[in-house]
Design an enzyme around this catalytic site. Structure first.
Site, PDB file in Angstrom:
ATOM      1  N   HIS A  19     -59.764 133.248 -32.859  1.00 14.93           N
ATOM      2  CA  HIS A  19     -60.140 133.350 -31.445  1.00 14.93           C
ATOM      3  C   HIS A  19     -58.991 132.806 -30.600  1.00 14.93           C
ATOM      4  CE1 HIS A  19     -61.062 129.041 -31.279  1.00 14.93           C
ATOM      5  NE2 HIS A  19     -61.941 129.170 -32.265  1.00 14.93           N
ATOM      6  N   CYS A 128     -71.964 117.772 -41.721  1.00 12.06           N
ATOM      7  CA  CYS A 128     -71.829 118.922 -40.826  1.00 12.06           C
ATOM      8  C   CYS A 128     -70.927 119.948 -41.498  1.00 12.06           C
ATOM      9  CB  CYS A 128     -71.229 118.507 -39.478  1.00 12.06           C
ATOM     10  SG  CYS A 128     -70.821 119.940 -38.444  1.00 12.06           S
ATOM     11  N   CYS A 131     -67.798 120.924 -39.357  1.00 12.42           N
ATOM     12  CA  CYS A 131     -66.665 119.991 -39.397  1.00 12.42           C
ATOM     13  C   CYS A 131     -66.168 119.756 -40.817  1.00 12.42           C
ATOM     14  CB  CYS A 131     -67.067 118.639 -38.800  1.00 12.42           C
ATOM     15  SG  CYS A 131     -67.483 118.680 -37.053  1.00 12.42           S
ATOM     16  N   CYS A 145     -74.775 117.751 -34.801  1.00 14.13           N
ATOM     17  CA  CYS A 145     -73.351 117.465 -34.652  1.00 14.13           C
ATOM     18  C   CYS A 145     -72.979 117.595 -33.179  1.00 14.13           C
ATOM     19  CB  CYS A 145     -72.518 118.439 -35.488  1.00 14.13           C
ATOM     20  SG  CYS A 145     -70.747 118.362 -35.154  1.00 14.13           S
ATOM     21  N   HIS A 148     -70.613 120.886 -32.952  1.00 17.22           N
ATOM     22  CA  HIS A 148     -71.110 122.217 -33.306  1.00 17.22           C
ATOM     23  C   HIS A 148     -72.559 122.478 -32.891  1.00 17.22           C
ATOM     24  CE1 HIS A 148     -67.561 121.934 -36.002  1.00 17.22           C
ATOM     25  NE2 HIS A 148     -67.445 123.184 -35.656  1.00 17.22           N
ATOM     26  N   LYS A 296     -67.007 123.928 -26.162  1.00 17.78           N
ATOM     27  CA  LYS A 296     -65.845 124.258 -26.979  1.00 17.78           C
ATOM     28  C   LYS A 296     -65.999 125.669 -27.537  1.00 17.78           C
ATOM     29  CE  LYS A 296     -63.846 123.536 -31.509  1.00 17.78           C
ATOM     30  NZ  LYS A 296     -64.109 123.132 -32.878  1.00 17.78           N
ATOM     31  N   LYS A 299     -66.099 129.313 -33.559  1.00 18.62           N
ATOM     32  CA  LYS A 299     -66.659 130.393 -34.369  1.00 18.62           C
ATOM     33  C   LYS A 299     -68.093 130.063 -34.768  1.00 18.62           C
ATOM     34  CE  LYS A 299     -63.059 129.837 -36.956  1.00 18.62           C
ATOM     35  NZ  LYS A 299     -62.042 129.876 -38.018  1.00 18.62           N
TER      36      LYS A 299
END
Length: 323
Positions: A19, A128, A131, A145, A148, A296, A299
């Protein structure tokens, strides 16, 4: 003889295509590399792909592919960014590369083990997958998390642990003195605060659940993804295979990374280097995120912008200049 300059990006996970956040980091590093070449320095600019772990394995299983097949596809997409965005990286390292990367990871593991810095114990914690890390209660919000926004998984295993705590006083000293310089200053302060609550870290995973290189002489375990990923910075320049090249380029002059992985680069990695009796990177340059929908771009969250579509619309130079 030209002065050497070694610059790296972090290596993205192969659980999904690139990305615009990845391109942002690559272009930052590319700009520095080009400048250094322009003043006649001997530049080595490295990027690559981080392929082992839970994320790639699960992404592959979700569409009925093997982890190897899926990683091959995704890694190629990251390689293709070089031509698309006119990047000047000298090398691209894959962490699944058994010829270039595996020998360095095995040498690293054995050296750390010989130094008495590994031990085995049973452990239960919040994990997580996004991560690829265990989290403390402080790093979660409402059981999720903080990065995420997904529920943590409770994992109980018997793993090898790395004696990270043994090296914390030395790491604190080198960060405070700017022997490892962290830019911006706010991230240096964040690392120093994190050092106060850090513990030994699990360095392996159960082979039945994860994907990775086997732990030397213990086939029931695979090497933890961060213990496998961080050594890309030394495997690509010959650690364990080409001493002349390694001595020429190490230490790294700049590690260019995102703010969510500062802990791994400014604490875990220096501790590993201390155990290996290797020099520290000189500078860790930390950039922020490109946000999408106030969060943030990730993906895992699915809020990504496709850099290929942007290039089709605006062209390479416009995107490079904007970023």
């Amino acid at each position: 003889m030209a002065k050497k300059f070694y610059i790296t990006t972090s290596i993205p996970y192969t659980n999904a295509p690139p990305h615009i956040g990845h391109v942002f980091e690559f272009i930052q590093a590319d700009t520095v590399a080009r400048y250094r070449r322009s003043i006649d320095e001997d530049v080595y600019f490295l990027t690559g792909s981080d392929e082992h772990g839970l994320k790639t394995k699960r992404a592959a299983e979700a569409i009925g592919k093997t982890a190897e097949e899926f990683a091959d596809e995704m890694s190629q997409k990251f390689k293709d960014l070089k031509a698309l965005f006119n990047l000047s990286n000298d090398d691209f390292i894959r962490t699944t590369d058994a010829k270039r990367h595996l020998p360095a990871v095995q040498k690293l593991w054995k050296k750390i083990e010989e130094n008495g810095d590994l031990y085995k114990k049973k452990f239960k914690g919040l994990y997580c997958p996004g991560c690829e890390a265990f989290k403390t209660a402080k790093e979660t919000v409402g059981g999720k998390c903080a990065i995420h926004q997904k529920e943590m998984e409770v994992i109980e295993e018997e793993n090898y642990f790395f004696k990270l705590s043994k090296y914390l006083p030395e790491i604190k000293k080198v960060i405070e003195s700017d022997e490892i310089k962290i830019i911006p200053e706010s991230k240096k302060n964040e690392v120093l605060a994190t050092l106060e609550s850090i513990e030994d870290v699990s360095f392996s995973r159960d082979k039945d659940k994860y994907w990775g290189f086997s732990v030397p002489e213990d086939d029931s375990q695979v090497i933890y993804v961060w213990a496998d990923a961080l050594p890309n910075y030394i495997s690509a320049i010959g650690y364990g295979s080409d001493d002349k090249k390694f001595k020429k380029y190490w230490p790294a002059d700049i590690h260019c990374i995102g703010k969510d992985i500062v802990k791994f680069h400014a604490i875990y990695w220096p501790a590993m280097l201390l155990s290996l009796e290797l020099d520290f990177p000189k500078l860790i340059f930390v950039h922020g995120f490109i946000n999408s929908g106030g969060q943030k771009m990730s993906k895992s969250l699915g809020n990504v912008i496709d850099p290929i579509e942007l290039v089709k619309k605006y062209g390479t130079d416009a995107i490079r200049y904007y970023l």
